[in-house]
Design a protein around this motif. Structure first.
Motif, PDB file in Angstrom:
ATOM      1  N   LEU A   1       5.548  -1.362  -9.794  1.00  0.00           N
ATOM      2  CA  LEU A   1       4.114  -1.476  -9.553  1.00  0.00           C
ATOM      3  C   LEU A   1       3.420  -1.844 -10.860  1.00  0.00           C
ATOM      4  CD1 LEU A   1       3.603   1.763  -7.418  1.00  0.00           C
ATOM      5  CD2 LEU A   1       3.605  -0.587  -6.582  1.00  0.00           C
ATOM      6  N   PRO A   2       2.244  -2.462 -10.789  1.00  0.00           N
ATOM      7  CA  PRO A   2       1.508  -2.778 -12.014  1.00  0.00           C
ATOM      8  C   PRO A   2       1.010  -1.491 -12.692  1.00  0.00           C
ATOM      9  CG  PRO A   2       0.199  -3.328 -10.094  1.00  0.00           C
ATOM     10  CD  PRO A   2       1.544  -2.918  -9.594  1.00  0.00           C
ATOM     11  N   GLU A   3       0.690  -1.583 -13.970  1.00  0.00           N
ATOM     12  CA  GLU A   3       0.226  -0.440 -14.753  1.00  0.00           C
ATOM     13  C   GLU A   3      -0.966   0.270 -14.125  1.00  0.00           C
ATOM     14  OE1 GLU A   3       1.222   1.373 -17.487  1.00  0.00           O
ATOM     15  OE2 GLU A   3       3.079   0.270 -17.104  1.00  0.00           O
ATOM     16  N   GLU A   4      -1.862  -0.469 -13.485  1.00  0.00           N
ATOM     17  CA  GLU A   4      -3.056   0.165 -12.919  1.00  0.00           C
ATOM     18  C   GLU A   4      -2.729   1.173 -11.818  1.00  0.00           C
ATOM     19  OE1 GLU A   4      -3.170  -4.149 -11.246  1.00  0.00           O
ATOM     20  OE2 GLU A   4      -2.825  -3.245 -13.187  1.00  0.00           O
ATOM     21  N   ALA A   5      -1.517   1.146 -11.270  1.00  0.00           N
ATOM     22  CA  ALA A   5      -1.120   2.129 -10.265  1.00  0.00           C
ATOM     23  C   ALA A   5      -1.022   3.524 -10.875  1.00  0.00           C
ATOM     24  CB  ALA A   5       0.206   1.738  -9.627  1.00  0.00           C
ATOM     25  N   ASN A   6      -0.808   3.599 -12.185  1.00  0.00           N
ATOM     26  CA  ASN A   6      -0.694   4.892 -12.880  1.00  0.00           C
ATOM     27  C   ASN A   6      -2.014   5.347 -13.481  1.00  0.00           C
ATOM     28  OD1 ASN A   6       1.973   5.889 -12.602  1.00  0.00           O
ATOM     29  ND2 ASN A   6       2.688   4.199 -13.845  1.00  0.00           N
ATOM     30  N   LYS A   7      -3.115   4.706 -13.102  1.00  0.00           N
ATOM     31  CA  LYS A   7      -4.423   5.056 -13.649  1.00  0.00           C
ATOM     32  C   LYS A   7      -5.433   5.203 -12.526  1.00  0.00           C
ATOM     33  CE  LYS A   7      -3.416   2.367 -17.752  1.00  0.00           C
ATOM     34  NZ  LYS A   7      -3.599   1.092 -18.387  1.00  0.00           N
ATOM     35  N   ILE A   8      -6.308   6.185 -12.676  1.00  0.00           N
ATOM     36  CA  ILE A   8      -7.435   6.327 -11.760  1.00  0.00           C
ATOM     37  C   ILE A   8      -8.594   5.559 -12.388  1.00  0.00           C
ATOM     38  CG2 ILE A   8      -9.090   7.914 -10.720  1.00  0.00           C
ATOM     39  CD1 ILE A   8      -6.856  10.046 -10.793  1.00  0.00           C
TER      40      ILE A   8
ATOM     41  N   LYS B   1       0.871  -1.164   0.000  1.00  0.00           N
ATOM     42  CA  LYS B   1       0.000   0.000   0.000  1.00  0.00           C
ATOM     43  C   LYS B   1       0.919   1.228   0.000  1.00  0.00           C
ATOM     44  CE  LYS B   1      -2.297   0.974   3.761  1.00  0.00           C
ATOM     45  NZ  LYS B   1      -3.252   1.026   4.866  1.00  0.00           N
ATOM     46  N   ILE B   2       0.575   2.228  -0.802  1.00  0.00           N
ATOM     47  CA  ILE B   2       1.345   3.469  -0.865  1.00  0.00           C
ATOM     48  C   ILE B   2       0.915   4.361   0.293  1.00  0.00           C
ATOM     49  CG2 ILE B   2       1.849   5.537  -2.234  1.00  0.00           C
ATOM     50  CD1 ILE B   2       1.030   3.830  -4.738  1.00  0.00           C
ATOM     51  N   VAL B   3       1.891   4.876   1.061  1.00  0.00           N
ATOM     52  CA  VAL B   3       1.563   5.759   2.177  1.00  0.00           C
ATOM     53  C   VAL B   3       2.130   7.169   1.993  1.00  0.00           C
ATOM     54  CG1 VAL B   3       1.181   3.926   3.855  1.00  0.00           C
ATOM     55  CG2 VAL B   3       3.473   4.864   3.576  1.00  0.00           C
ATOM     56  N   ARG B   4       3.006   7.362   1.006  1.00  0.00           N
ATOM     57  CA  ARG B   4       3.509   8.697   0.664  1.00  0.00           C
ATOM     58  C   ARG B   4       3.991   8.672  -0.770  1.00  0.00           C
ATOM     59  NH1 ARG B   4       8.127  11.523  -0.177  1.00  0.00           N
ATOM     60  NH2 ARG B   4       9.378   9.667   0.188  1.00  0.00           N
ATOM     61  N   VAL B   5       3.693   9.755  -1.489  1.00  0.00           N
ATOM     62  CA  VAL B   5       4.162   9.907  -2.870  1.00  0.00           C
ATOM     63  C   VAL B   5       5.093  11.110  -2.898  1.00  0.00           C
ATOM     64  CG1 VAL B   5       3.489  10.356  -5.261  1.00  0.00           C
ATOM     65  CG2 VAL B   5       2.021   8.937  -3.801  1.00  0.00           C
ATOM     66  N   GLY B   6       6.350  10.880  -3.272  1.00  0.00           N
ATOM     67  CA  GLY B   6       7.328  11.961  -3.343  1.00  0.00           C
ATOM     68  C   GLY B   6       7.314  12.646  -4.698  1.00  0.00           C
ATOM     69  N   GLU B   7       8.135  13.681  -4.804  1.00  0.00           N
ATOM     70  CA  GLU B   7       8.245  14.423  -6.053  1.00  0.00           C
ATOM     71  C   GLU B   7       9.058  13.645  -7.075  1.00  0.00           C
ATOM     72  OE1 GLU B   7       9.688  18.413  -5.648  1.00  0.00           O
ATOM     73  OE2 GLU B   7       8.491  18.761  -3.850  1.00  0.00           O
ATOM     74  N   GLU B   8       8.753  13.890  -8.346  1.00  0.00           N
ATOM     75  CA  GLU B   8       9.519  13.272  -9.426  1.00  0.00           C
ATOM     76  C   GLU B   8      10.833  14.033  -9.591  1.00  0.00           C
ATOM     77  OE1 GLU B   8       8.075  11.758 -13.553  1.00  0.00           O
ATOM     78  OE2 GLU B   8       8.625  13.872 -13.776  1.00  0.00           O
ATOM     79  N   LYS B   9      11.900  13.283  -9.770  1.00  0.00           N
ATOM     80  CA  LYS B   9      13.206  13.862 -10.085  1.00  0.00           C
ATOM     81  C   LYS B   9      13.583  13.365 -11.470  1.00  0.00           C
ATOM     82  CE  LYS B   9      14.621  13.816  -5.278  1.00  0.00           C
ATOM     83  NZ  LYS B   9      15.503  13.231  -4.291  1.00  0.00           N
ATOM     84  N   LYS B  10      14.240  14.228 -12.250  1.00  0.00           N
ATOM     85  CA  LYS B  10      14.655  13.804 -13.583  1.00  0.00           C
ATOM     86  C   LYS B  10      15.941  14.505 -13.969  1.00  0.00           C
ATOM     87  CE  LYS B  10      11.345  16.960 -15.714  1.00  0.00           C
ATOM     88  NZ  LYS B  10      10.223  17.055 -16.641  1.00  0.00           N
ATOM     89  N   GLY B  11      16.593  13.916 -14.947  1.00  0.00           N
ATOM     90  CA  GLY B  11      17.855  14.481 -15.417  1.00  0.00           C
ATOM     91  C   GLY B  11      18.306  13.771 -16.673  1.00  0.00           C
TER      92      GLY B  11
ATOM     93  N   TRP C   1      -4.213   9.169  -5.649  1.00  0.00           N
ATOM     94  CA  TRP C   1      -5.579   8.664  -5.548  1.00  0.00           C
ATOM     95  C   TRP C   1      -5.572   7.284  -4.891  1.00  0.00           C
ATOM     96  CZ3 TRP C   1      -8.460   4.508  -7.033  1.00  0.00           C
ATOM     97  CH2 TRP C   1      -9.850   4.638  -6.959  1.00  0.00           C
ATOM     98  N   HIS C   2      -4.687   6.407  -5.366  1.00  0.00           N
ATOM     99  CA  HIS C   2      -4.595   5.060  -4.800  1.00  0.00           C
ATOM    100  C   HIS C   2      -4.141   5.105  -3.338  1.00  0.00           C
ATOM    101  CE1 HIS C   2      -5.582   2.774  -8.350  1.00  0.00           C
ATOM    102  NE2 HIS C   2      -4.744   3.509  -9.056  1.00  0.00           N
ATOM    103  N   MET C   3      -3.259   6.051  -3.016  1.00  0.00           N
ATOM    104  CA  MET C   3      -2.815   6.200  -1.630  1.00  0.00           C
ATOM    105  C   MET C   3      -4.015   6.537  -0.736  1.00  0.00           C
ATOM    106  SD  MET C   3      -0.055   8.912  -0.049  1.00  0.00           S
ATOM    107  CE  MET C   3      -1.088  10.335  -0.401  1.00  0.00           C
ATOM    108  N   LYS C   4      -4.841   7.506  -1.156  1.00  0.00           N
ATOM    109  CA  LYS C   4      -6.017   7.905  -0.366  1.00  0.00           C
ATOM    110  C   LYS C   4      -7.031   6.770  -0.250  1.00  0.00           C
ATOM    111  CE  LYS C   4      -5.605  12.750  -1.442  1.00  0.00           C
ATOM    112  NZ  LYS C   4      -6.066  13.854  -2.281  1.00  0.00           N
ATOM    113  N   GLU C   5      -7.177   5.983  -1.307  1.00  0.00           N
ATOM    114  CA  GLU C   5      -8.142   4.881  -1.312  1.00  0.00           C
ATOM    115  C   GLU C   5      -7.630   3.648  -0.576  1.00  0.00           C
ATOM    116  OE1 GLU C   5     -11.349   4.847  -2.565  1.00  0.00           O
ATOM    117  OE2 GLU C   5     -10.973   7.000  -2.681  1.00  0.00           O
ATOM    118  N   GLY C   6      -6.334   3.596  -0.288  1.00  0.00           N
ATOM    119  CA  GLY C   6      -5.759   2.433   0.381  1.00  0.00           C
ATOM    120  C   GLY C   6      -5.634   1.220  -0.525  1.00  0.00           C
TER     121      GLY C   6
END
Length: 105
Positions: free
Chosen positions: A95-102, A6-16, A63-68
């Motif tokens: 994570l599976p693809e559905e984690a990136n979809k509401i 279960k996701i309990v925190r989502v951090g910021e994206e880093k890129k480079g 969204w998934h974090m809030k929904e548990g």
């Protein structure tokens, strides 16, 4: 290892841009939790800060974090070399693809 997390925190994206390959990279940290079972059968909580590589949908992850929502995830542990001969833990999660979809109901 494979765990139902279960996701309990989502951090910021880093890129480079990779200095070795010249390719763009993206990574996002997430805090995950799951229930494990000890040798005596007693259940206990585990948690870890893990990195997701590549494109992620922050809105969907939150969204998934809030929904548990629980996901079957693959977690990989490794070491990264640091300065002065030190090593650091590196934890990656897939994570599976559905984690990136509401979901649409």
């Amino acid at each position: 290892m494979k765990r139902q997390v279960k996701i309990v925190r989502v951090g910021e994206e880093k890129k480079g841009i990779s200095q070795k390959t010249g390719s763009e990279w993206k990574v996002r940290e997430v805090d995950l939790t799951w229930e494990d079972e000890g040798m005596n059968g007693e259940k206990f909580d585990q948690s870890v800060v893990a990195q997701i590589n590549g494109d992620t949908n922050e809105e969907a992850l939150k969204w998934h974090m809030k929904e548990g929502t629980r996901f079957d995830a693959r977690i990989y542990f490794g070491l990264s070399a640091g300065s002065n001969g030190r090593s650091f833990n590196r934890v990656r999660v897939y994570l599976p693809e559905e984690a990136n979809k509401i979901p649409s109901f």
